[in-house]
Design a protein around this motif. Structure first.
Motif, PDB file in Angstrom:
ATOM      1  N   GLN A  38       0.832  -1.202   0.000  1.00  0.00           N
ATOM      2  CA  GLN A  38       0.000   0.000   0.000  1.00  0.00           C
ATOM      3  C   GLN A  38       0.866   1.253   0.000  1.00  0.00           C
ATOM      4  O   GLN A  38       0.655   2.178  -0.791  1.00  0.00           O
ATOM      5  CB  GLN A  38      -0.925   0.004   1.224  1.00  0.00           C
ATOM      6  N   ALA A  39       1.858   1.301   0.879  1.00  0.00           N
ATOM      7  CA  ALA A  39       2.674   2.501   1.013  1.00  0.00           C
ATOM      8  C   ALA A  39       3.631   2.688  -0.152  1.00  0.00           C
ATOM      9  O   ALA A  39       3.835   3.809  -0.630  1.00  0.00           O
ATOM     10  CB  ALA A  39       3.459   2.452   2.329  1.00  0.00           C
ATOM     11  N   ASP A  40       4.227   1.595  -0.630  1.00  0.00           N
ATOM     12  CA  ASP A  40       5.279   1.688  -1.637  1.00  0.00           C
ATOM     13  C   ASP A  40       4.747   1.724  -3.063  1.00  0.00           C
ATOM     14  O   ASP A  40       5.369   2.322  -3.942  1.00  0.00           O
ATOM     15  CB  ASP A  40       6.231   0.486  -1.530  1.00  0.00           C
ATOM     16  N   VAL A  41       3.622   1.068  -3.300  1.00  0.00           N
ATOM     17  CA  VAL A  41       3.147   0.882  -4.673  1.00  0.00           C
ATOM     18  C   VAL A  41       1.788   1.538  -4.900  1.00  0.00           C
ATOM     19  O   VAL A  41       1.641   2.392  -5.782  1.00  0.00           O
ATOM     20  CB  VAL A  41       3.087  -0.625  -5.027  1.00  0.00           C
ATOM     21  N   VAL A  42       0.794   1.162  -4.104  1.00  0.00           N
ATOM     22  CA  VAL A  42      -0.559   1.663  -4.338  1.00  0.00           C
ATOM     23  C   VAL A  42      -0.613   3.180  -4.191  1.00  0.00           C
ATOM     24  O   VAL A  42      -1.274   3.870  -4.982  1.00  0.00           O
ATOM     25  CB  VAL A  42      -1.568   0.979  -3.394  1.00  0.00           C
ATOM     26  N   LEU A  72      -5.210  -5.339  -7.586  1.00  0.00           N
ATOM     27  CA  LEU A  72      -4.238  -5.361  -8.684  1.00  0.00           C
ATOM     28  C   LEU A  72      -4.562  -4.244  -9.662  1.00  0.00           C
ATOM     29  O   LEU A  72      -5.723  -4.062 -10.044  1.00  0.00           O
ATOM     30  CB  LEU A  72      -4.289  -6.709  -9.406  1.00  0.00           C
ATOM     31  N   PHE A  73      -3.548  -3.528 -10.096  1.00  0.00           N
ATOM     32  CA  PHE A  73      -3.773  -2.331 -10.907  1.00  0.00           C
ATOM     33  C   PHE A  73      -3.007  -2.385 -12.233  1.00  0.00           C
ATOM     34  O   PHE A  73      -1.911  -2.944 -12.323  1.00  0.00           O
ATOM     35  CB  PHE A  73      -3.322  -1.083 -10.145  1.00  0.00           C
ATOM     36  N   ALA A  74      -3.607  -1.751 -13.213  1.00  0.00           N
ATOM     37  CA  ALA A  74      -2.951  -1.482 -14.494  1.00  0.00           C
ATOM     38  C   ALA A  74      -3.134  -0.003 -14.816  1.00  0.00           C
ATOM     39  O   ALA A  74      -4.167   0.591 -14.501  1.00  0.00           O
ATOM     40  CB  ALA A  74      -3.534  -2.340 -15.607  1.00  0.00           C
ATOM     41  N   ILE A  75      -2.126   0.564 -15.441  1.00  0.00           N
ATOM     42  CA  ILE A  75      -2.140   1.977 -15.809  1.00  0.00           C
ATOM     43  C   ILE A  75      -2.033   2.063 -17.321  1.00  0.00           C
ATOM     44  O   ILE A  75      -1.150   1.448 -17.930  1.00  0.00           O
ATOM     45  CB  ILE A  75      -0.979   2.739 -15.138  1.00  0.00           C
ATOM     46  N   LYS A  76      -2.940   2.819 -17.926  1.00  0.00           N
ATOM     47  CA  LYS A  76      -2.974   2.987 -19.377  1.00  0.00           C
ATOM     48  C   LYS A  76      -2.867   4.466 -19.720  1.00  0.00           C
ATOM     49  O   LYS A  76      -3.328   5.319 -18.952  1.00  0.00           O
ATOM     50  CB  LYS A  76      -4.290   2.434 -19.942  1.00  0.00           C
ATOM     51  N   ASN A  77      -2.290   4.746 -20.870  1.00  0.00           N
ATOM     52  CA  ASN A  77      -2.325   6.130 -21.341  1.00  0.00           C
ATOM     53  C   ASN A  77      -3.746   6.495 -21.741  1.00  0.00           C
ATOM     54  O   ASN A  77      -4.538   5.645 -22.158  1.00  0.00           O
ATOM     55  CB  ASN A  77      -1.383   6.324 -22.525  1.00  0.00           C
ATOM     56  N   GLY A 100      11.944  -4.305 -10.604  1.00  0.00           N
ATOM     57  CA  GLY A 100      10.924  -4.522 -11.615  1.00  0.00           C
ATOM     58  C   GLY A 100       9.673  -3.723 -11.322  1.00  0.00           C
ATOM     59  O   GLY A 100       9.074  -3.102 -12.207  1.00  0.00           O
ATOM     60  N   VAL A 101       9.275  -3.719 -10.049  1.00  0.00           N
ATOM     61  CA  VAL A 101       8.101  -2.956  -9.628  1.00  0.00           C
ATOM     62  C   VAL A 101       8.361  -1.462  -9.754  1.00  0.00           C
ATOM     63  O   VAL A 101       7.594  -0.715 -10.392  1.00  0.00           O
ATOM     64  CB  VAL A 101       7.732  -3.313  -8.170  1.00  0.00           C
ATOM     65  N   HIS A 102       9.464  -1.008  -9.174  1.00  0.00           N
ATOM     66  CA  HIS A 102       9.713   0.430  -9.136  1.00  0.00           C
ATOM     67  C   HIS A 102      10.215   0.967 -10.473  1.00  0.00           C
ATOM     68  O   HIS A 102      10.030   2.159 -10.764  1.00  0.00           O
ATOM     69  CB  HIS A 102      10.661   0.753  -7.986  1.00  0.00           C
ATOM     70  N   GLY A 103      10.811   0.105 -11.288  1.00  0.00           N
ATOM     71  CA  GLY A 103      11.145   0.514 -12.648  1.00  0.00           C
ATOM     72  C   GLY A 103       9.895   0.761 -13.476  1.00  0.00           C
ATOM     73  O   GLY A 103       9.828   1.732 -14.251  1.00  0.00           O
ATOM     74  N   ALA A 104       8.886  -0.089 -13.309  1.00  0.00           N
ATOM     75  CA  ALA A 104       7.618   0.116 -14.020  1.00  0.00           C
ATOM     76  C   ALA A 104       6.957   1.410 -13.571  1.00  0.00           C
ATOM     77  O   ALA A 104       6.450   2.188 -14.393  1.00  0.00           O
ATOM     78  CB  ALA A 104       6.696  -1.076 -13.792  1.00  0.00           C
ATOM     79  N   LEU A 105       6.956   1.661 -12.264  1.00  0.00           N
ATOM     80  CA  LEU A 105       6.356   2.900 -11.758  1.00  0.00           C
ATOM     81  C   LEU A 105       7.118   4.129 -12.244  1.00  0.00           C
ATOM     82  O   LEU A 105       6.523   5.147 -12.607  1.00  0.00           O
ATOM     83  CB  LEU A 105       6.336   2.872 -10.230  1.00  0.00           C
ATOM     84  N   ARG A 106       8.443   4.034 -12.280  1.00  0.00           N
ATOM     85  CA  ARG A 106       9.246   5.168 -12.737  1.00  0.00           C
ATOM     86  C   ARG A 106       9.013   5.434 -14.231  1.00  0.00           C
ATOM     87  O   ARG A 106       8.954   6.602 -14.654  1.00  0.00           O
ATOM     88  CB  ARG A 106      10.724   4.885 -12.490  1.00  0.00           C
ATOM     89  N   PHE A 107       8.873   4.365 -15.003  1.00  0.00           N
ATOM     90  CA  PHE A 107       8.581   4.557 -16.428  1.00  0.00           C
ATOM     91  C   PHE A 107       7.256   5.301 -16.601  1.00  0.00           C
ATOM     92  O   PHE A 107       7.158   6.225 -17.420  1.00  0.00           O
ATOM     93  CB  PHE A 107       8.532   3.223 -17.160  1.00  0.00           C
ATOM     94  N   PRO A 125       2.269  -2.801 -12.794  1.00  0.00           N
ATOM     95  CA  PRO A 125       3.545  -2.650 -12.094  1.00  0.00           C
ATOM     96  C   PRO A 125       3.869  -3.738 -11.080  1.00  0.00           C
ATOM     97  O   PRO A 125       5.039  -3.981 -10.795  1.00  0.00           O
ATOM     98  CB  PRO A 125       3.401  -1.300 -11.375  1.00  0.00           C
ATOM     99  N   CYS A 126       2.845  -4.388 -10.504  1.00  0.00           N
ATOM    100  CA  CYS A 126       3.132  -5.340  -9.431  1.00  0.00           C
ATOM    101  C   CYS A 126       2.095  -6.454  -9.446  1.00  0.00           C
ATOM    102  O   CYS A 126       1.030  -6.337  -8.845  1.00  0.00           O
ATOM    103  CB  CYS A 126       3.153  -4.645  -8.074  1.00  0.00           C
ATOM    104  N   LEU A 127       2.422  -7.542 -10.119  1.00  0.00           N
ATOM    105  CA  LEU A 127       1.501  -8.671 -10.225  1.00  0.00           C
ATOM    106  C   LEU A 127       1.384  -9.451  -8.930  1.00  0.00           C
ATOM    107  O   LEU A 127       0.375 -10.114  -8.694  1.00  0.00           O
ATOM    108  CB  LEU A 127       1.947  -9.620 -11.337  1.00  0.00           C
ATOM    109  N   SER A 128       2.432  -9.422  -8.100  1.00  0.00           N
ATOM    110  CA  SER A 128       2.491 -10.268  -6.902  1.00  0.00           C
ATOM    111  C   SER A 128       2.684  -9.415  -5.644  1.00  0.00           C
ATOM    112  O   SER A 128       3.780  -9.370  -5.069  1.00  0.00           O
ATOM    113  CB  SER A 128       3.637 -11.277  -7.036  1.00  0.00           C
ATOM    114  N   PRO A 129       1.630  -8.758  -5.177  1.00  0.00           N
ATOM    115  CA  PRO A 129       1.768  -7.875  -4.014  1.00  0.00           C
ATOM    116  C   PRO A 129       2.187  -8.596  -2.737  1.00  0.00           C
ATOM    117  O   PRO A 129       2.972  -8.055  -1.955  1.00  0.00           O
ATOM    118  CB  PRO A 129       0.376  -7.251  -3.864  1.00  0.00           C
ATOM    119  N   TRP A 130       1.659  -9.797  -2.501  1.00  0.00           N
ATOM    120  CA  TRP A 130       2.075 -10.530  -1.306  1.00  0.00           C
ATOM    121  C   TRP A 130       3.561 -10.884  -1.403  1.00  0.00           C
ATOM    122  O   TRP A 130       4.296 -10.752  -0.416  1.00  0.00           O
ATOM    123  CB  TRP A 130       1.254 -11.799  -1.125  1.00  0.00           C
TER     124      TRP A 130
END
Length: 321
Positions: A38-42, A72-77, A100-107, A125-130
């Motif tokens: 939640q804090a790092d990704v969501v 689970l989230f996806a981001i689209k233009n 991998g997670v934070h590279g996707a978010l940074r992109f 960005p993060c398929l496997s939150p657990w």
């Protein structure tokens, strides 16, 4: 390659006996939350609202196992354009592979708007939150999501993404054209995850030298060498590319170019193999290198994506959409 040390059995299960539900429950019981999805990704994803289309494509229903469910989230233009190539970026298939997670978010933060001039883009960005929270390769059921991208998959992480992407393709009448799947190779691959795999399946696993540097994995049925080399060339501006070992390989596979190996991705159930995309690559960053930092690993992931997209953008012939 050398066999993993067998004199000291893994701490769960009996040598030579595959795990049952009792052993899997014992493994789950010792996993601990070490960071917050939640804090790092969501929270970062929530900040993309307005700039991009943010979709919750499903929920991992794990409350009966872990006490928590995970959206689970996806981001689209925004403003998708008909007939533009569809590009998929995935991170955190293995939750412990942090960049991998934070590279996707940074992109998304720094580059998605620019490349949406040329592509319709979707980033998960993060398929496997657990797995992200507990720094694990497997999900709570001791299943590896990145060996589970096939019909009737035992991995909810894989099933939810496949369903979402296939529905997206149908909605827009467009198949995925390119797929970047962002991963890491870490020292714990040999020290923890392969021994656990050997114990779970009661099958000896081979260890290999962990490569010091960045490399990519191509799909052996659609290698697209120039594309892979474009990815690696851009990454080389950020961090070092992994050399081959003394046998000419990387993690037990022959190197087909500097920093490049290949797998039969669809056959193995890998994330990069579940679509019909022509251009696919799995990135592998080595965060345990003496020359690495968390920031450099993130930048390497971003460079892999931008290098590949710049190559695709430069193609003279119109891509087959």
């Amino acid at each position: 390659m050398q066999q993993l040390e067998q004199e000291k059995p893994y701490f769960i299960g009996q040598p030579g006996v595959p795990w049952g539900e009792t052993e899997k429950a014992a493994w789950l019981a010792v996993q601990e939350v070490q960071r917050s999805y939640q804090a790092d990704v969501v929270s970062v994803i929530e900040g993309f609202q307005g700039r991009f289309d943010v979709e919750q494509y499903n929920t991992l229903e794990y409350s009966n196992l872990t006490g928590e469910n995970y959206p689970l989230f996806a981001i689209k233009n925004k403003n998708w354009v008909v007939n533009r190539p569809l590009v998929l970026i995935t991170g955190g298939v293995h939750g412990y592979e942090t960049s991998g997670v934070h590279g996707a978010l940074r992109f998304i933060q720094e580059h998605l708007e620019h490349y949406s001039q040329f592509f319709n883009m979707v980033v998960a960005p993060c398929l496997s939150p657990w797995g992200y929270e507990t720094i694990n390769r497997w999900n709570p059921k001791a299943v590896d999501p990145n060996r589970s991208f096939y019909e009737a998959s035992p991995s909810a992480e894989a099933c939810h993404l496949m369903s979402y992407v296939h529905a997206l393709e149908e909605l827009h009448n467009a198949k995925v054209f390119a797929h970047f799947d962002l991963h890491e190779t870490t020292d714990t691959d040999n020290s923890e995850f392969r021994p656990a795999l050997a114990a779970r399946d009661a099958k000896p696993q081979s260890s290999w030298n962990i490569p010091d540097g960045f490399y990519t994995v191509a799909h052996s049925e659609k290698r697209e060498l120039d594309f892979q080399l474009a990815v690696l060339a851009e990454v080389a501006k950020v961090t070092h590319i992994a050399p081959a070992d003394e046998s000419g390989g990387i993690i037990g596979s022959p190197a087909i170019a500097e920093g490049l190996i290949e797998y039969s991705a669809t056959e193995l159930g890998l994330c990069m193999g579940f679509t019909q995309a022509k251009y696919v690559t799995t990135t592998e960053v080595y965060p345990d290198s003496a020359n690495a930092t968390p920031e450099k690993c993130i930048l390497a992931q971003v460079a892999a994506v931008t290098g590949g997209l710049d190559y695709l953008k430069s193609l003279k012939d119109e891509p087959n959409r």
